[in-house]
Structures are given as C-alpha cells and as structure tokens.
Design a protein around this motif. Structure first.
Motif, PDB file in Angstrom:
ATOM      1  N   ILE A 112       0.830  -1.203   0.000  1.00  0.00           N
ATOM      2  CA  ILE A 112       0.000   0.000   0.000  1.00  0.00           C
ATOM      3  C   ILE A 112       0.869   1.259   0.000  1.00  0.00           C
ATOM      4  O   ILE A 112       0.555   2.241  -0.676  1.00  0.00           O
ATOM      5  N   GLU A 113       1.974   1.241   0.722  1.00  0.00           N
ATOM      6  CA  GLU A 113       2.899   2.386   0.688  1.00  0.00           C
ATOM      7  C   GLU A 113       3.428   2.609  -0.727  1.00  0.00           C
ATOM      8  O   GLU A 113       3.536   3.737  -1.195  1.00  0.00           O
ATOM      9  N   LYS A 116       0.690   4.149  -2.850  1.00  0.00           N
ATOM     10  CA  LYS A 116       0.581   5.592  -2.574  1.00  0.00           C
ATOM     11  C   LYS A 116       1.597   6.376  -3.400  1.00  0.00           C
ATOM     12  O   LYS A 116       1.272   7.407  -3.984  1.00  0.00           O
ATOM     13  N   THR A 117       2.829   5.893  -3.412  1.00  0.00           N
ATOM     14  CA  THR A 117       3.888   6.568  -4.169  1.00  0.00           C
ATOM     15  C   THR A 117       3.569   6.579  -5.657  1.00  0.00           C
ATOM     16  O   THR A 117       3.696   7.615  -6.320  1.00  0.00           O
ATOM     17  N   LEU A 119       0.706   6.342  -7.063  1.00  0.00           N
ATOM     18  CA  LEU A 119      -0.511   7.125  -7.276  1.00  0.00           C
ATOM     19  C   LEU A 119      -0.213   8.618  -7.315  1.00  0.00           C
ATOM     20  O   LEU A 119      -0.660   9.327  -8.215  1.00  0.00           O
ATOM     21  N   VAL A 120       0.558   9.095  -6.369  1.00  0.00           N
ATOM     22  CA  VAL A 120       0.779  10.531  -6.223  1.00  0.00           C
ATOM     23  C   VAL A 120       1.955  11.035  -7.053  1.00  0.00           C
ATOM     24  O   VAL A 120       1.857  12.052  -7.716  1.00  0.00           O
ATOM     25  N   PHE A 145      -6.644  -1.080  -0.227  1.00  0.00           N
ATOM     26  CA  PHE A 145      -6.198   0.284   0.024  1.00  0.00           C
ATOM     27  C   PHE A 145      -7.102   0.954   1.056  1.00  0.00           C
ATOM     28  O   PHE A 145      -6.628   1.539   2.024  1.00  0.00           O
ATOM     29  N   THR A 149      -5.818   2.246   4.674  1.00  0.00           N
ATOM     30  CA  THR A 149      -5.680   3.700   4.847  1.00  0.00           C
ATOM     31  C   THR A 149      -6.925   4.366   5.411  1.00  0.00           C
ATOM     32  O   THR A 149      -6.837   5.470   5.949  1.00  0.00           O
ATOM     33  N   THR A 153      -8.768   5.347  -2.918  1.00  0.00           N
ATOM     34  CA  THR A 153      -7.606   5.808  -3.680  1.00  0.00           C
ATOM     35  C   THR A 153      -7.856   7.212  -4.237  1.00  0.00           C
ATOM     36  O   THR A 153      -6.952   8.040  -4.250  1.00  0.00           O
ATOM     37  N   TYR A 156      -7.456   9.730  -1.426  1.00  0.00           N
ATOM     38  CA  TYR A 156      -6.043   9.860  -1.096  1.00  0.00           C
ATOM     39  C   TYR A 156      -5.330  10.721  -2.128  1.00  0.00           C
ATOM     40  O   TYR A 156      -4.546  11.603  -1.786  1.00  0.00           O
ATOM     41  N   LYS A 157      -5.599  10.455  -3.389  1.00  0.00           N
ATOM     42  CA  LYS A 157      -4.963  11.225  -4.462  1.00  0.00           C
ATOM     43  C   LYS A 157      -5.362  12.691  -4.371  1.00  0.00           C
ATOM     44  O   LYS A 157      -4.503  13.570  -4.479  1.00  0.00           O
ATOM     45  N   ASN A 160      -3.573  14.444  -1.455  1.00  0.00           N
ATOM     46  CA  ASN A 160      -2.141  14.614  -1.682  1.00  0.00           C
ATOM     47  C   ASN A 160      -1.834  15.488  -2.872  1.00  0.00           C
ATOM     48  O   ASN A 160      -0.767  16.102  -2.927  1.00  0.00           O
TER      49      ASN A 160
END
Length: 165
Positions: A112-113, A116-117, A119-120, A145, A149, A153, A156-157, A160
């Motif tokens: 998941i980490e 995140k990377t 994704l952003v 996800f 979290t 997603t 989160y996007k 961020n």
C-alpha cells in the motif's frame, strides 16, 4: 559499508541491502568498532540468528514490493521458505512475536505504501498500478487500500494533490 569494514581489517565477501557477509570472525575490539561505525551510519549489528532471520524476511518483502518486476511464481509464504530455507510457520511465529505484526500484514502495508507513491508521484492510473503491483484485480487493490488507509484511492490522491500544489 564495504569501505568501513575494510578499514576495520575485515574482508567482506558480499554487501547487499544492508547485509554484509565477512570472511573472518571479528575479534571483540573489531566488533566494538563495527557497532560504533554502524550506529553512526544509522545501522545496527545483528548477532542473534533470529534477529538476522527477521531482517532477511523484511529485506525480501521490500525487494519483492519495491524492486521486483515479475509477480511471485508462488505465494509469499512459499517464496520466503524457499529463499531462506526455513519453515514458514516458524518464520511467521518468530516475526509476529518479535514485531507484533504478521509477515502478511507487513507485506500488505508495504504494498500500500508503494501504491501511494505510484498514485501521487508517478501519475499512474489505478489499472496500471494494479498491474504493476500484481493485484488480481482493480477491486482487490481498491478494497485493500481502503481497508489499510481508511480512504479510497481517489480521496487519497485528491488529498495529496492539494498538498503538492
């Protein structure tokens, strides 16, 4: 790390991902100097076989999540058992006992980490991320996800993207 070992009169056979195999058994004075040099660099000397095994498990999980281009041929438990030549139940119990988290949860957390990377910072679509991270489906990635979290997603996007404006 290789240079630090050689300055102490030690001869590393291999140095990889924070793990060094050395030819000789260091004397006490060399061990003390090595502990100090490692501490100054943010590392520690692992001497207990169980601690070494836990670190090897962590290193392999990181390698699989962050650097592997191909999906695992077997499941993670079989892969770890084969790579480390240990019974998975033993490794799993030891890992959980020492770190208070299962190997599977450690693996999922790092996946998941990585998601995140991607994704952003890499601007990949969820479908591209699901494929790259070897999820069986987009739905599986999305549900995992959110479970980890607490947000989707998309949420989160959005959160961020605003931080990076």
């Amino acid at each position: 790390m290789k240079d630090a070992l050689m300055r102490l009169g030690l001869h590393p056979l291999t140095v990889d991902m924070g793990v060094a195999d050395i030819r000789e058994n260091p004397v006490e004075a060399q061990q003390q100097e090595l502990r100090l040099a490692l501490a100054n660099a943010g590392f520690e000397l692992l001497e207990d076989r169980r601690d070494i095994l836990i670190q090897q498990i962590k290193n392999i999980v990181i390698e699989v999540v962050y650097f592997s281009k191909e999906p695992l041929v077997y499941n993670l438990s079989t892969y770890l058992s084969t790579r480390l030549d240990h019974d998975y139940t033993y490794m799993s119990n030891l890992f959980s006992e020492r770190l208070a988290i299962t190997i599977e949860k450690f693996y999922i957390f790092h996946k998941i980490e990585r998601v995140k990377t991607l994704l952003v910072y890499e601007g990949l679509t969820l479908t591209e991320i699901a494929n790259r991270m070897h999820y069986s489906s987009l739905a599986h990635l999305s549900s995992q996800f959110k479970k980890i979290t607490g947000v989707t997603t998309s949420q989160y996007k959005q959160q961020n993207d605003r931080k990076h404006l």
